[in-house]
Design an enzyme around this catalytic site. Structure first.
Site, short mmCIF file in Angstrom:
data_model
loop_
_atom_site.label_atom_id
_atom_site.label_comp_id
_atom_site.label_asym_id
_atom_site.label_seq_id
_atom_site.Cartn_x
_atom_site.Cartn_y
_atom_site.Cartn_z
N SER A 12 -10.67 -1.14 3.96
CA SER A 12 -9.80 -1.42 5.12
C SER A 12 -9.36 -0.09 5.71
O SER A 12 -8.82 0.75 5.00
CB SER A 12 -8.55 -2.17 4.68
OG SER A 12 -8.86 -3.42 4.16
N ARG A 55 0.83 -1.22 0.00
CA ARG A 55 0.00 0.00 0.00
C ARG A 55 0.87 1.27 0.00
O ARG A 55 0.54 2.26 0.67
CB ARG A 55 -0.92 0.04 1.22
CG ARG A 55 -1.92 -1.08 1.30
CD ARG A 55 -2.96 -0.97 0.18
NE ARG A 55 -4.10 -1.81 0.46
CZ ARG A 55 -4.18 -3.10 0.16
NH1 ARG A 55 -3.18 -3.70 -0.45
NH2 ARG A 55 -5.27 -3.79 0.43
N GLU A 86 -4.65 2.87 7.10
CA GLU A 86 -4.34 2.71 5.69
C GLU A 86 -5.02 3.86 4.93
O GLU A 86 -4.55 4.30 3.89
CB GLU A 86 -4.89 1.36 5.22
CG GLU A 86 -4.44 0.96 3.84
CD GLU A 86 -5.58 0.53 2.97
OE1 GLU A 86 -5.33 0.34 1.78
OE2 GLU A 86 -6.71 0.41 3.45
N1 EPU Z 1 -10.44 -12.03 10.73
C1 EPU Z 1 -10.84 -12.18 12.06
N2 EPU Z 1 -12.09 -11.77 12.40
C2 EPU Z 1 -12.98 -11.27 11.49
C3 EPU Z 1 -12.57 -11.14 10.13
C4 EPU Z 1 -11.29 -11.53 9.77
O1 EPU Z 1 -10.08 -12.66 12.90
O2 EPU Z 1 -14.09 -10.94 11.89
C5 EPU Z 1 -9.07 -12.46 10.35
C6 EPU Z 1 -9.08 -13.84 9.77
O3 EPU Z 1 -7.99 -14.54 10.30
C7 EPU Z 1 -8.87 -13.59 8.30
C8 EPU Z 1 -7.96 -12.40 8.38
O4 EPU Z 1 -8.53 -11.59 9.40
O5 EPU Z 1 -8.26 -14.69 7.71
C9 EPU Z 1 -7.76 -11.62 7.10
O6 EPU Z 1 -8.98 -11.19 6.58
P1 EPU Z 1 -9.15 -11.01 5.00
O7 EPU Z 1 -8.49 -12.12 4.28
O8 EPU Z 1 -10.58 -10.73 4.76
O9 EPU Z 1 -8.33 -9.76 4.56
P2 EPU Z 1 -7.51 -8.62 5.27
O10 EPU Z 1 -6.09 -9.00 5.48
O11 EPU Z 1 -8.27 -8.22 6.44
C10 EPU Z 1 -6.60 -7.47 3.06
C11 EPU Z 1 -6.71 -6.12 2.39
C12 EPU Z 1 -8.07 -5.98 1.72
C13 EPU Z 1 -8.21 -7.10 0.70
C14 EPU Z 1 -8.11 -8.44 1.47
C15 EPU Z 1 -8.21 -9.65 0.58
C16 EPU Z 1 -5.31 -4.64 3.72
C17 EPU Z 1 -5.26 -3.50 4.67
N3 EPU Z 1 -6.52 -5.07 3.37
O12 EPU Z 1 -7.56 -7.47 4.13
O13 EPU Z 1 -8.07 -4.72 1.01
O14 EPU Z 1 -9.46 -7.02 0.02
O15 EPU Z 1 -6.83 -8.50 2.15
O16 EPU Z 1 -6.98 -9.93 -0.02
O17 EPU Z 1 -4.26 -5.12 3.30
C18 EPU Z 1 -8.64 -2.42 1.24
O18 EPU Z 1 -7.44 -2.17 1.16
O19 EPU Z 1 -9.50 -1.50 1.38
C19 EPU Z 1 -9.08 -3.81 1.23
C20 EPU Z 1 -10.34 -4.14 1.39
#
Ligand code: EPU
Length: 346
Positions: free
Chosen positions: A238, A162, A342
């Site tokens: 995010s 990012r 972010e």
């Molecule tokens: N999780 C929890 N509780 C919850 C939800 C999620 O513990 O209620 C944990 C789980 O372990 C899950 C992990 O969080 O596996 C990661 O969640 P997710 O894979 O949905 O993605 P993220 O790491 O939270 C990132 C990007 C998103 C992108 C997703 C999918 C960033 C800041 N965000 O989110 O990007 O869509 O991966 O690859 O890197 C954005 O930048 O606006 C965005 C949405």
């Protein structure tokens, strides 16, 4: 080119903050940037895209520029690698749909991300194992210091998680177009379990009969199941970055987690190079019991606690900032990890 004074920004940010700016300029081509009388503009001067990764912390005293450069042009269809030039004002997802419809690979995992092409290149947006830098060949900018056009190769853009050169140029470079490189060669990226499940693929299935459009649809339905639709509920996606920590810090997080939640708890993580580990901020926030908490009209989204939403529809910038402070303090107190937004604050 259109110029407005005391402009209402409610429709220019997906958080739906009711704020204004002193001057707003919408331009339609790069030539118009050269004709702007830069020294006369109210300061500071900033550029915005779709407003989907922004928090206005109050009325903006300066000038906001917005690109209306909206072409998508296939430069050459003759080879496996297909260069496509897109104007900075094109909705990023329109670009993704366009290349997927043409059966081209590379952008499909980035389906459904709000915002525009220019901001995507500034922010190095990413999802499901792909970052936009992976499909960028070059970036065309207007240099507000020299008042001329300048081109960057991808390797000159200092891309990181990012992050890019453009984020640290203090508004010097305005992205006017991005040259993408997508491919005719079959190449689905299926590392993410969620994407495989959404496609109904088993662990052994290589997805050889898939089309980019099928992957796009699976990614969209996965996103829709977790992330709020900004048309319905204001948010900026995010809100925090996923923290990247060293091995010692990660071991400490595991210790804390075992002490607090029992010996069988597993801390989700992704191993990066150089002994660094990325921990999902959503997990940390969740484990601090912060899901659904509110400050005024702003709330931590229940389904994906990495997202802060304008729950009441009338949340103010101070509600969001108060919630940001509360989440950061909660994670710091429990895990000793510092979260960083972010979302850009203007
Ligand atoms: N999780 C929890 N509780 C919850 C939800 C999620 O513990 O209620 C944990 C789980 O372990 C899950 C992990 O969080 O596996 C990661 O969640 P997710 O894979 O949905 O993605 P993220 O790491 O939270 C990132 C990007 C998103 C992108 C997703 C999918 C960033 C800041 N965000 O989110 O990007 O869509 O991966 O690859 O890197 C954005 O930048 O606006 C965005 C949405």
């Amino acid at each position: 080119m259109k110029e407005y004074t005391d402009y209402d920004l409610s429709g220019a940010n997906t958080f739906r903050m009711k704020v204004r700016c002193a001057r707003y300029i919408q331009y339609d081509n790069a030539k118009e940037l050269e004709s702007i009388d830069w020294d006369s503009l109210p300061r500071p001067v900033r550029h915005i895209g779709g407003g989907s990764n922004l928090l206005f912390t109050g009325d903006f005293p300066g000038t906001l520029l917005h690109s209306g450069i909206s072409y998508v042009k296939y430069v050459d269809m003759g080879f496996d690698d297909v260069p496509v030039m897109a104007g900075a004002g094109v909705r990023f997802d329109d670009f993704v749909e366009n290349v997927c419809r043409n059966g081209l690979w590379g952008a499909e995992n980035l389906s459904g991300i709000p915002g525009e092409v220019g901001a995507a290149a500034v922010q190095n947006i990413g999802a499901y194992g792909v970052e936009v830098k992976d499909i960028i060949k070059g970036v065309v900018c207007f240099d507000t210091r020299t008042r001329s056009m300048v081109k960057f190769q991808t390797c000159e853009c200092d891309y990181g998680y990012r992050d890019s050169l453009f984020k640290h140029s203090d508004g010097r470079y305005i992205v006017t177009a991005v040259l993408f490189r997508v491919s005719r060669v079959h190449g689905p990226r299926l590392e993410y379990k969620g994407v495989r499940e959404s496609l109904g693929l088993g662990p052994e299935d290589s997805g050889e009969s898939l089309t980019p459009m099928q992957v796009r649809e699976a990614v969209m339905s996965l996103r829709n199941s977790k992330l709020p639709d900004p048309e319905v509920l204001g948010s900026a996606g995010s809100y925090f970055k996923n923290p990247v920590v060293d091995a010692v810090t990660f071991a400490r997080v595991i210790d804390i987690a075992r002490r607090e939640f029992g010996a069988d708890v597993t801390v989700p993580h992704f191993i990066l190079g150089g002994g660094m580990v990325k921990i999902p901020a959503a997990w940390l926030i969740d484990r601090c019991g912060l899901k659904g908490v509110r400050e005024g009209g702003a709330a931590v989204y229940e389904r994906q606690p990495l997202v802060i939403v304008n729950a009441s529809g009338s949340a103010t910038p101070s509600d969001v900032l108060a919630l940001e402070t509360r989440v950061i303090a909660g994670v710091r107190n429990r895990f000793g990890i510092e979260l960083h937004p972010e979302v850009e604050h203007l």
